[in-house]
Write an enzyme that holds these catalytic residues in place. Structure first.
Site, PDB file in Angstrom:
ATOM      1  N   ASP A 177       7.842  -0.386  -3.215  1.00 37.54           N
ATOM      2  CA  ASP A 177       8.343   0.539  -4.240  1.00 37.54           C
ATOM      3  C   ASP A 177       9.591   0.069  -4.974  1.00 37.54           C
ATOM      4  OD1 ASP A 177       6.267   2.130  -3.439  1.00 37.54           O
ATOM      5  OD2 ASP A 177       7.502   3.579  -2.353  1.00 37.54           O
ATOM      6  N   ASP A 237      31.563 -18.582  11.541  1.00 39.05           N
ATOM      7  CA  ASP A 237      32.889 -17.968  11.411  1.00 39.05           C
ATOM      8  C   ASP A 237      32.845 -16.454  11.236  1.00 39.05           C
ATOM      9  OD1 ASP A 237      33.842 -20.534  11.588  1.00 39.05           O
ATOM     10  OD2 ASP A 237      34.290 -20.739   9.443  1.00 39.05           O
ATOM     11  N   HIS A 262      11.871 -15.556  19.692  1.00 35.40           N
ATOM     12  CA  HIS A 262      11.331 -16.000  18.406  1.00 35.40           C
ATOM     13  C   HIS A 262      12.355 -15.869  17.279  1.00 35.40           C
ATOM     14  CE1 HIS A 262       8.041 -15.802  15.169  1.00 35.40           C
ATOM     15  NE2 HIS A 262       7.821 -16.925  15.801  1.00 35.40           N
ATOM     16  N   LYS A 298      15.538 -16.527  14.739  1.00 31.43           N
ATOM     17  CA  LYS A 298      16.183 -17.654  14.052  1.00 31.43           C
ATOM     18  C   LYS A 298      17.477 -17.118  13.442  1.00 31.43           C
ATOM     19  CE  LYS A 298      11.545 -18.507  13.799  1.00 31.43           C
ATOM     20  NZ  LYS A 298      10.474 -17.510  13.949  1.00 31.43           N
ATOM     21  N   HIS A 348       4.053 -19.168   6.112  1.00 32.80           N
ATOM     22  CA  HIS A 348       4.676 -18.745   7.370  1.00 32.80           C
ATOM     23  C   HIS A 348       5.670 -17.599   7.162  1.00 32.80           C
ATOM     24  CE1 HIS A 348       7.168 -19.452  11.129  1.00 32.80           C
ATOM     25  NE2 HIS A 348       5.950 -19.488  11.619  1.00 32.80           N
ATOM     26  N   LYS A 398       7.477 -13.940   6.656  1.00 31.09           N
ATOM     27  CA  LYS A 398       7.330 -12.620   7.269  1.00 31.09           C
ATOM     28  C   LYS A 398       8.124 -11.636   6.415  1.00 31.09           C
ATOM     29  CE  LYS A 398       7.445 -15.731  10.945  1.00 31.09           C
ATOM     30  NZ  LYS A 398       6.057 -16.027  11.072  1.00 31.09           N
TER      31      LYS A 398
END
Length: 473
Positions: free
Chosen positions: A398, A221, A214, A216, A391, A393
């Protein structure tokens, strides 16, 4: 006669599975649930156990083959990090030590971190960075979906390969199921190395179908990297007919932290391609300090010794003193995260959850909502964003610590998927993320406990049924 033989074999297999369940040390409730399924659902119970119930973390089904080169690379990667100073990182020492001990990555100071909201900003930044690539471009995506974006990437890759840039791609066998052979062949013909992560194959269906990559990640470089929740899909730019525009968060990273994401990609590349060309310690060039943010990478998968990402979420929630704000579309937390959220709220911490009012799965929608009543009762504030599909996450606490990455707050991300998050220890970044979160809250629906408990009994029934499927959602 045949029936007796089949029945005897079935009972023997059932006894064998019982022994495995007891040896694996599952929670008593989980063990009892599997025993009930095995002995009340003929054939199907065993099939479900073989596909979903086996302890991948303990059995190391996807364990790397530790050749001397792999061992040397990992040793070099660990040695490349600055030792953790309790005095320097006293505020977050517990969280930092937890991640270092479970994911083996220490924090790196001196990074530039750019928060990229939604598809347009993200892909503008990605394409600008890709155009400047001089040596290599490495991509790893759960969803690599054909459309305008992939067409644009192909044209850019074609030009870059002519200029001597090396390009490697990992795509998930389920998330990118509809990626055509024609497009893959086009990439291969221009010189792109591309590999499918855990393809569905006869004989390995049960051992791989439920365990996906899952992540990404883009590495350019070894100087600039991207990670977050955004896949390669036109729905982040155009939306889709049912959900509208997909809202998400991504990161652009520059500085020493890029090496950690490179190491994650390099080991994934070796795992799936069996090629160790990236496991070269010469890649550990010293990136100069380019910013003020301290960043730490946490990653986990079914081959990890610990549920590192789940533990990092738990630690952030547990250590919050004033507030913890979480944006995530799939909050199916399990008991430990659920208790952490409730304890924090009951202790006077401002705990807020931002989810999408729309969902890309009806079963997931009802499963997520099955937790709302207990959370609202404990004082957790729950907001539902109706504009498109959320979507993201992200976690921020604080004004000090933030998490942006690929992992949802669900069992799949904690136990079954290969995931990666970036933990950012930077006040300015945390404040920016918090302010963006609060803006989204202001245009969302705030749930009320006294109203929610009066929801129709049909909704409660749907929630209860959907919750049964939480381990595979």
């Amino acid at each position: 006669m045949v029936y007796s033989i089949v029945l005897t074999l079935y009972i023997a297999l059932g006894i064998f599975i019982i022994i495995r369940l007891l040896l694996n040390g599952m929670r008593p409730t989980k063990t009892l649930a599997w025993l009930l399924a095995i002995f009340t659902i003929p054939v199907g119970g065993i099939f479900l156990y073989l596909m979903l119930g086996r302890n991948r973390r303990k059995n190391k089904l996807f364990k790397l083959h530790y050749t001397p080169k792999v061992t040397a690379y990992i040793k070099k990667a660990i040695e490349n990090y600055t030792p953790i100073s309790k005095e320097k990182y006293h505020t977050h020492y517990k969280l930092i030590s937890l991640i270092a001990n479970t994911s083996y990555f220490s924090p790196h100071p001196g990074n530039d971190v750019q928060l990229l909201k939604n598809g347009k900003a993200t892909f503008n930044a990605i394409f600008d960075a890709l155009k400047n690539a001089k040596e290599f471009i490495y991509l790893e995506y759960y969803i690599f979906e054909e459309g305008e974006l992939t067409n644009g990437l192909f044209d850019l890759f074609k030009q870059k390969i002519k200029n001597g840039v090396r390009i490697k791609i990992i795509y998930d066998g389920i998330g990118s199921l509809h990626l055509s052979k024609k497009y893959i062949r086009k990439l291969e013909q221009i010189g792109v190395e591309i590999h499918k992560f855990l393809p569905i194959r006869f004989g390995k269906f049960l051992s791989s179908i439920n365990y996906r990559n899952h992540r990404k990640i883009i590495i350019i470089d070894n100087k600039i990297a991207f990670t977050g929740g955004i896949n390669v899909s036109d729905k982040y730019l155009k939306g889709d007919p049912n959900l509208g525009i997909w809202h998400d968060m991504h990161l652009q990273l520059q500085g020493p932290i890029v090496h950690d994401l490179f190491a994650v990609f390099a080991l994934d590349w070796y795992l799936i391609s069996k090629k160790d060309d990236l496991l070269n310690t010469s890649y550990f060039i010293k990136n100069p300090s380019v910013g003020n943010a301290t960043v730490q990478i946490v990653h986990s998968g079914p081959d990890s010794d610990f549920s590192s990402i789940q533990q990092s979420y738990f630690s952030i929630i547990n250590e919050a003193k004033k507030y913890v704000y979480i944006a995530n579309p799939y909050i199916i937390p399990g008991e430990s995260i659920l208790d952490a959220l409730k304890v924090a709220a009951l202790s006077g911490i401002d705990v807020r959850l931002l989810l999408s009012n729309n969902s890309d799965s009806r079963v997931v929608k009802w499963c997520v909502r099955s937790y709302f009543e207990r959370l609202l009762q404990a004082g957790v504030k729950i907001y539902l964003l109706s504009d498109g599909f959320l979507h993201s996450k992200t976690v921020v606490a604080d004004d000090m610590v933030s998490s942006v990455g690929t992992a949802n707050l669900d069992i799949r991300s904690f136990e079954q998927n290969y995931e990666v998050n970036a933990i950012i220890y930077d006040n300015n970044f945390a404040i920016d993320l918090k302010n963006d979160f609060l803006k989204d809250c202001n245009k969302s629906i705030l749930l009320n406990y006294s109203t929610f408990v009066k929801r129709p009994w049909q909704n409660k029934l749907l929630e209860g049924v959907a919750k049964i499927f939480s381990p595979i959602l």
